[in-house]
Write a protein that holds these residues in place. Sequence first.
Motif, short mmCIF file in Angstrom:
data_model
loop_
_atom_site.label_atom_id
_atom_site.label_comp_id
_atom_site.label_asym_id
_atom_site.label_seq_id
_atom_site.Cartn_x
_atom_site.Cartn_y
_atom_site.Cartn_z
N TYR A 222 39.06 -30.19 5.15
CA TYR A 222 38.50 -30.21 6.49
C TYR A 222 37.52 -31.38 6.69
N ARG A 223 36.91 -31.87 5.61
CA ARG A 223 36.03 -33.03 5.73
C ARG A 223 36.81 -34.24 6.23
N LEU A 224 38.03 -34.41 5.72
CA LEU A 224 38.87 -35.53 6.16
C LEU A 224 39.23 -35.41 7.64
N VAL A 225 39.45 -34.19 8.10
CA VAL A 225 39.76 -33.98 9.52
C VAL A 225 38.57 -34.38 10.39
N LEU A 226 37.39 -33.95 9.99
CA LEU A 226 36.20 -34.20 10.79
C LEU A 226 35.79 -35.67 10.78
N GLN A 227 36.29 -36.45 9.83
CA GLN A 227 35.99 -37.87 9.79
C GLN A 227 36.90 -38.70 10.69
N ASP A 228 37.91 -38.09 11.27
CA ASP A 228 38.83 -38.79 12.17
C ASP A 228 38.17 -38.90 13.55
N ALA B 101 43.92 -26.20 13.26
CA ALA B 101 42.90 -25.17 13.10
C ALA B 101 41.57 -25.61 13.70
N VAL B 102 41.17 -26.84 13.41
CA VAL B 102 39.91 -27.36 13.97
C VAL B 102 40.03 -27.51 15.49
N TYR B 103 41.16 -28.02 15.94
CA TYR B 103 41.36 -28.22 17.38
C TYR B 103 41.26 -26.89 18.13
N ASN B 104 41.81 -25.83 17.56
CA ASN B 104 41.79 -24.53 18.23
C ASN B 104 40.38 -23.94 18.35
N LEU B 105 39.42 -24.50 17.60
CA LEU B 105 38.06 -24.02 17.73
C LEU B 105 37.43 -24.42 19.05
N ASN B 106 38.08 -25.35 19.78
CA ASN B 106 37.52 -25.76 21.07
C ASN B 106 37.36 -24.57 22.02
N ILE B 107 38.24 -23.59 21.87
CA ILE B 107 38.16 -22.41 22.75
C ILE B 107 36.88 -21.63 22.48
N ARG B 108 36.55 -21.46 21.18
CA ARG B 108 35.34 -20.70 20.83
C ARG B 108 34.08 -21.42 21.31
N VAL B 109 34.04 -22.74 21.09
CA VAL B 109 32.86 -23.50 21.53
C VAL B 109 32.76 -23.46 23.05
N ALA B 110 33.91 -23.58 23.73
CA ALA B 110 33.91 -23.56 25.19
C ALA B 110 33.41 -22.22 25.73
N LEU B 111 33.72 -21.14 25.05
CA LEU B 111 33.23 -19.82 25.47
C LEU B 111 31.70 -19.77 25.44
N VAL B 112 31.13 -20.39 24.40
CA VAL B 112 29.66 -20.43 24.30
C VAL B 112 29.09 -21.28 25.43
N VAL B 113 29.68 -22.47 25.67
CA VAL B 113 29.19 -23.36 26.73
C VAL B 113 29.30 -22.66 28.09
#
Length: 425
Positions: free
Chosen positions: A217-223, A366-378
């Motif tokens: 996941y570190r490699l994903v987040l560095q993109d 998997a990381v991209y799908n987390l946008n829904i969770r963050v958006a719910l908080v926002v």
Amino acid sequence: MNLAALHPNLRVRIAVGFLQRLLDSMVMSFMAIYLAFEYGVAVAGVLVVTVMVLGVVGTLAGGHMSDARGRRRTLLLGETGVCLTFALMAVADSSAWHSPAIVYCGYLVNKFAASFAMPANDAMILDVTTPESRKLVYTINYWSINLALAFGALLGGFLYNGHFTLLLTLAAAGTVAIAAATYFLIAETKPEEAEQAETGAAAEPRGSILRDFANGYRLVLQDRAFGRLLVAATLFMSIELQLINYIGVRLARDLPAQDLLSIGSWSVRVDGVEMLGILRAENTVLVVALALVAHVVLRRVPDRVRMYAGAGLFTAGYMVLAISDTGWLLLVAALVLTVGELMDVPVRQALLADMVPAASRTRYMAVYNLNIRVALVVASLCITIGSVLPPWGMAALYGVFGLVIIWQYHAILTPSAARAELARA
């Protein structure tokens, strides 16, 4: 290209995805209500947040396993877990047992299992599509999902009161069919280069499972390009969720009762809550009715134009919803934002598919799908912000979100000739 020309896995996954969304909407949309009646609103909120957190863990775990062990195995594990937990929930809710605590535990594991399978499903679609076919595939999938959500919510609404056990039983039976379809009809699609990368890594000394998980996941987040798309997707979803958060609250509180249609002595009179229901229904109906038409009409429009114009129209529509108290203007704004949504979403998903490397597809998804969770908080925070800012201030905030989305798209599409290809028709 038509459905018959698509990879067999795709046709199965689209059909299975429709049934999954139907069942999820039919049952899970009402779990917060169930928990509120059993435990009270305050406790129910904590319980639902716990489910969301475990869903994030499931998404990340499923992304790692799918890249390491294959899509099919991950799907089977997740779908089997969903099936077993639906069955457990049905038995626990029956009159013979009636244990809300066990129903909740089943719900907790169910969402973990569903989240665990989600990245593998998304990666499998990428594995068997080509850049030329992806817009059509994502358009069909988007249309199918919205149709399933609409029917699922309708069925669940009719059956929830007095028939919740039946709902859970139907969901368990449906997920048996889903798991069987995956077992008998789905082939493994993990790319060969991903297999070779995994084999090569296996030949080297390996650290702990947690270290391998973190490194992947570190490699994903560095993109950086992927990070920009993730920001854009999160802000887009944050705006979309305003309808059931700040805008919903504003309409219910401030919209005066008014006639939408008047013929002689007969009229259709609505208040804020009813107007909210009409706007949500309008968006769903328009997506179902226009998604496939939009694909045909817009297929020759350059992707860059579609993304910029789509984000602009989508944001403008929500800005009007934030400030207007006129029913017909609200309906027109819902039409505009839906057109923007249909222009943007399939192209953004195709862009995502083109930028993720084959060896790490499910980690990326998997990381991209987390946008829904963050958006719910926002979106939830926007309710609090809206208690301080006037409606025009909230509209301006949405405008800022829209500008940032377009800025992120511009940064992704212009850095290199390779990405500039994505902006051409």
